[in-house]
Design a protein around this motif. Structure first.
Motif, short mmCIF file in Angstrom:
data_model
loop_
_atom_site.label_atom_id
_atom_site.label_comp_id
_atom_site.label_asym_id
_atom_site.label_seq_id
_atom_site.Cartn_x
_atom_site.Cartn_y
_atom_site.Cartn_z
N GLN A 47 8.03 -2.65 11.47
CA GLN A 47 9.17 -3.49 11.06
C GLN A 47 10.26 -2.67 10.36
OE1 GLN A 47 7.85 -6.70 8.52
NE2 GLN A 47 9.85 -7.71 8.58
N GLN A 48 9.86 -1.51 9.80
CA GLN A 48 10.84 -0.65 9.11
C GLN A 48 11.84 0.00 10.08
OE1 GLN A 48 7.74 -0.02 9.75
NE2 GLN A 48 7.21 2.15 9.83
N LYS A 49 11.51 -0.07 11.39
CA LYS A 49 12.42 0.51 12.40
C LYS A 49 13.18 -0.59 13.17
CE LYS A 49 10.45 4.63 11.63
NZ LYS A 49 10.70 5.18 10.30
N SER A 50 13.06 -1.84 12.70
CA SER A 50 13.76 -2.93 13.39
C SER A 50 15.26 -2.82 13.10
CB SER A 50 13.24 -4.29 12.91
OG SER A 50 13.63 -4.48 11.56
N PHE A 110 17.30 5.24 7.18
CA PHE A 110 16.20 6.15 7.54
C PHE A 110 14.93 5.40 7.92
CE2 PHE A 110 19.11 8.45 4.69
CZ PHE A 110 19.53 9.44 5.57
N GLY A 111 14.96 4.08 7.84
CA GLY A 111 13.86 3.27 8.35
C GLY A 111 12.53 3.46 7.64
N VAL A 112 12.58 3.57 6.31
CA VAL A 112 11.34 3.65 5.52
C VAL A 112 11.47 2.71 4.32
CG1 VAL A 112 10.62 6.00 6.20
CG2 VAL A 112 12.27 5.72 4.32
N VAL A 113 10.36 2.50 3.61
CA VAL A 113 10.41 1.68 2.39
C VAL A 113 10.21 2.61 1.19
CG1 VAL A 113 9.59 -0.44 3.49
CG2 VAL A 113 7.90 1.15 2.54
N PRO A 114 10.71 2.20 0.01
CA PRO A 114 11.29 0.92 -0.39
C PRO A 114 12.81 0.86 -0.25
CG PRO A 114 10.94 2.25 -2.35
CD PRO A 114 10.46 3.08 -1.18
N PHE A 115 13.30 -0.38 -0.40
CA PHE A 115 14.74 -0.64 -0.42
C PHE A 115 14.98 -1.70 -1.48
CE2 PHE A 115 18.34 -3.23 0.98
CZ PHE A 115 19.32 -2.26 1.13
N ASP A 170 6.24 -4.89 7.28
CA ASP A 170 4.97 -4.53 7.92
C ASP A 170 5.10 -3.17 8.61
OD1 ASP A 170 2.62 -4.30 9.31
OD2 ASP A 170 2.52 -6.43 9.83
N LEU A 171 4.63 -2.13 7.89
CA LEU A 171 4.75 -0.76 8.41
C LEU A 171 3.89 -0.56 9.65
CD1 LEU A 171 4.64 1.33 5.08
CD2 LEU A 171 6.64 0.43 6.29
N PHE A 172 2.77 -1.30 9.71
CA PHE A 172 1.87 -1.13 10.85
C PHE A 172 2.47 -1.68 12.14
CE2 PHE A 172 -0.80 -1.22 7.04
CZ PHE A 172 -1.32 0.06 7.12
N GLY A 191 0.81 -1.22 0.00
CA GLY A 191 0.00 0.00 0.00
C GLY A 191 0.84 1.27 0.00
N SER A 192 2.13 1.13 0.07
CA SER A 192 3.00 2.32 0.18
C SER A 192 3.17 2.98 -1.19
CB SER A 192 4.37 1.89 0.75
OG SER A 192 5.43 2.44 0.02
N THR A 193 2.94 4.29 -1.20
CA THR A 193 3.04 5.05 -2.46
C THR A 193 4.44 4.91 -3.07
OG1 THR A 193 3.49 6.98 -1.07
CG2 THR A 193 1.24 6.76 -1.93
N CYS A 194 5.45 4.98 -2.23
CA CYS A 194 6.83 4.94 -2.75
C CYS A 194 7.17 3.56 -3.29
CB CYS A 194 7.82 5.33 -1.65
SG CYS A 194 7.52 6.98 -1.04
N THR A 195 6.67 2.51 -2.63
CA THR A 195 6.87 1.15 -3.13
C THR A 195 6.15 0.99 -4.47
OG1 THR A 195 6.93 0.33 -0.86
CG2 THR A 195 6.53 -1.30 -2.58
N TYR A 245 18.26 2.98 -1.81
CA TYR A 245 16.95 3.42 -1.32
C TYR A 245 16.63 4.76 -1.95
CZ TYR A 245 20.27 5.38 2.13
OH TYR A 245 21.34 5.97 2.74
N GLU A 246 15.42 5.27 -1.65
CA GLU A 246 14.80 6.47 -2.22
C GLU A 246 14.09 6.12 -3.54
OE1 GLU A 246 14.90 8.44 0.87
OE2 GLU A 246 14.23 9.64 -0.83
N SER A 247 12.74 6.12 -3.46
CA SER A 247 11.93 5.63 -4.59
C SER A 247 12.23 6.34 -5.90
CB SER A 247 10.44 5.76 -4.25
OG SER A 247 10.09 7.10 -3.99
N ARG A 248 12.40 7.67 -5.86
CA ARG A 248 12.59 8.39 -7.13
C ARG A 248 13.95 8.07 -7.74
NH1 ARG A 248 10.12 11.17 -3.29
NH2 ARG A 248 7.99 11.94 -3.66
N ALA A 249 14.92 7.80 -6.88
CA ALA A 249 16.24 7.38 -7.37
C ALA A 249 16.17 5.95 -7.90
CB ALA A 249 17.27 7.48 -6.25
N1 LIG Z 1 11.80 9.73 0.30
C1 LIG Z 1 11.49 8.34 0.57
C2 LIG Z 1 10.25 8.30 1.41
C3 LIG Z 1 9.94 6.88 1.85
C4 LIG Z 1 8.73 6.83 2.78
O1 LIG Z 1 8.37 7.81 3.45
N2 LIG Z 1 8.09 5.66 2.81
C5 LIG Z 1 6.94 5.47 3.65
C6 LIG Z 1 5.90 4.64 2.91
S1 LIG Z 1 5.35 5.43 1.42
C7 LIG Z 1 7.33 4.72 4.90
O2 LIG Z 1 8.13 3.80 4.86
N3 LIG Z 1 6.72 5.09 6.04
C8 LIG Z 1 6.96 4.44 7.29
C9 LIG Z 1 7.57 5.34 8.31
O3 LIG Z 1 7.68 6.57 8.06
O4 LIG Z 1 7.94 4.83 9.36
C10 LIG Z 1 11.33 7.57 -0.75
O5 LIG Z 1 10.93 8.18 -1.74
O6 LIG Z 1 11.67 6.38 -0.81
#
Ligand SMILES: N[C@@H](CCC(=O)N[C@@H](CS)C(=O)NCC(=O)O)C(=O)O
Length: 205
Positions: free
Chosen positions: A37-40, A49-54, A32-34, A8-12, A63-67
């Motif tokens: 798990q991204q902070k494990s 930075f503990g976010v997805v995607p990777f 599992d963002l809920f 469901g993640s926009t960046c994924t 990492y970084e979706s646009r990259a």
């Molecule tokens: N700038 C990053 C942003 C990534 C981001 O914010 N991902 C969100 C999901 S769309 C996320 O992992 N959120 C969980 C959190 O902030 O802990 C990218 O483009 O990859």
């Protein structure tokens, strides 16, 4: 190739759409963002930075979706999602920057307040929604004018710029403020064009 993300993640979703346009599948590792798990520690060892995607690709990681979508388009065979001529390339980059700088934040404020907050049992802050609606509408006015004379953001062909807007527009379209899309004729027809592509149907389905 391994993609760590959340469906469901926009960046994924930007990355999955790029892979689908290229006719390529990656092994999907669901984070599992809920459950946070991204902070494990295990995941933070990959993504500081503990976010997805990777992405992991044969020993290369990023990492970084646009990259990531630029990397995939440069690396993978298949239809080019980056224009070859300088003006169209400039336009593509301009619209990716507009998405990131001016659109995503107010658009996702509407979505957060009206979709995610109620899902967690909270009450939407309607002042935030109406302020964000105004800001989102102003950006879409600019997009509407640009699309008066071209089918896609970069010009005549679908590009990474269109991919970068798709996931946010999809969430917005599912709120009552989806009218921000449908009341602007050129944004509306562009949205119909891009959201019915097989790649997006696959990712959104
Ligand atoms: N700038 C990053 C942003 C990534 C981001 O914010 N991902 C969100 C999901 S769309 C996320 O992992 N959120 C969980 C959190 O902030 O802990 C990218 O483009 O990859």
């Amino acid at each position: 190739m391994k993609l760590y993300g959340h469906p469901g993640s926009t960046c994924t979703r930007k990355v999955l759409t790029t892979l689908a346009e290229k006719g390529r599948e990656a092994e999907f590792v669901s984070i599992d963002l809920f459950k946070g798990q991204q902070k494990s520690p295990d995941y933070l060892a990959k993504h500081p930075f503990g976010v997805v995607p990777f992405l992991e690709d044969d020993g290369f990681t990023m990492y970084e979706s646009r990259a990531i979508i630029r990397y995939l388009d440069a690396k993978l065979p298949g239809p080019k999602l980056t224009p070859g001529d300088a003006p169209s390339l400039g336009r593509m980059e301009q619209w990716i920057s507009v998405e990131q700088s001016y659109f995503t934040s107010p658009c996702m404020t509407i979505v957060r307040e009206l979709v995610f907050t109620p899902m967690r049992g909270g009450t939407p802050d309607m002042d935030k929604v109406f302020k964000a609606r105004g800001e989102t509408g102003k950006v879409l006015d600019v997009v509407d004018r640009a699309l008066m004379s071209q089918a896609y953001l970069a010009g005549d062909t679908f590009s990474l710029a269109d991919i970068s807007w798709l996931p946010y527009l999809q969430y917005l379209s599912a709120t009552p403020h989806g009218t921000l899309i449908t009341e602007r004729p050129f944004v509306k027809s562009w949205w119909q064009r891009i959201s019915t592509r097989p790649s997006w149907k696959k990712v959104n389905g």
